[in-house]
Scaffold this active site. Structure first.
Site, short mmCIF file in Angstrom:
data_model
loop_
_atom_site.label_atom_id
_atom_site.label_comp_id
_atom_site.label_asym_id
_atom_site.label_seq_id
_atom_site.Cartn_x
_atom_site.Cartn_y
_atom_site.Cartn_z
N GLY A 1 0.81 -1.21 0.00
CA GLY A 1 0.00 0.00 0.00
C GLY A 1 0.85 1.25 0.00
N GLY B 1 -6.75 -4.99 3.91
CA GLY B 1 -7.05 -5.73 2.70
C GLY B 1 -7.70 -4.94 1.59
CG LEU B 2 -10.10 -1.50 2.23
CD1 LEU B 2 -10.62 -0.09 2.46
CD2 LEU B 2 -11.23 -2.42 1.80
CD GLU C 1 -1.81 -6.41 3.41
OE1 GLU C 1 -1.40 -5.38 2.85
OE2 GLU C 1 -2.99 -6.55 3.81
#
Length: 231
Positions: A32, A101-102, A109
């Site tokens: 991310g 988790g987006l 992860e």
């Protein structure tokens, strides 16, 4: 606070987390935008002489780590990780339970977080909540076969809406491990442990994005500096 200011604060917190890493460590590399700042800083430290190995949580993080010059390893060589550093989509005040988790990498992860002796999470000031689910859906990774049935069972667990994730082209999103993600909108979750147990019992579910009792520390990036939260 503008988006630019928020990114500056996130970068500060991510670099602070990266500076927790010491030579000789195996490091879990999150996925991310926030984790990208951490990987960038680790690359700088490796160039300065830091000796580490990284285990990435996604193909994207692997690419970023290689470009940053971070040596990589995997679980065949190291069963335990000294420290994992990642972002989160929500963090519950007090418990430090998370929704992650987006970004589409929740399975890897969670494997990395579970293998870590210390799991450090970096968020900006918009991510803390009183109850999980206040703002973010719970991502649930599922196998594609029979996903429609799996979605119905997730709805029966109390989800107000269950939506298959799509990519920018409008096609079904496929994770690095070849699965789908169903974004489940439960609203505020009073008893996340009970919900997690219900979801875990559904055939077809690979993993969900609630990270319960896993975070060792959360770094919250604010305009006034970086706050350190512990359970």
């Amino acid at each position: 606070m503008s988006g630019t200011d928020m990114n500056v604060h996130k970068r500060t917190a991510a670099r602070e987390a990266a500076d927790m890493v010491k030579s000789g460590m195996v490091v879990g590399l999150g996925t991310g935008s926030t984790a990208a700042y951490m990987i960038e800083r680790l690359g700088e430290r490796v160039a300065e002489g830091l000796e580490i190995f990284g285990i990435p949580t996604s193909d994207d993080s692997e690419d970023k780590a290689l470009k940053a010059g971070i040596p990589l390893t995997d679980f065949s060589a190291h069963r335990r990780i000294d420290i994992a550093i990642d972002g989160a989509d929500e963090v519950q005040r007090g418990s430090l339970n998370l929704i992650k988790g987006l970004g589409g990498a929740l399975l890897r992860e969670k494997i990395v977080a579970q293998a870590a002796k210390r799991f450090v999470v970096i968020v900006d000031g918009t991510k803390p909540v009183d109850l999980l689910g206040e703002r973010a859906p719970v991502p649930v990774e599922v196998i594609s076969f029979g996903w429609e049935c799996t979605a119905e069972r997730l709805a029966a667990c109390g989800a107000r809406g269950v939506k298959p994730r799509t990519d920018r082209a409008g096609s079904l999103f496929v994770t690095d491990t070849g699965n789908m993600i169903l974004d489940c909108h439960f609203g505020p979750i009073e008893k996340p442990e009970e919900l997690a147990e219900k979801i875990d019992r559904i055939v077809g579910v690979v993993e969900h994005g609630m990270f319960l009792n896993m975070a060792s520390e959360v770094l919250v990036a604010t305009p006034d500096g970086v706050e350190h939260w512990e359970p």
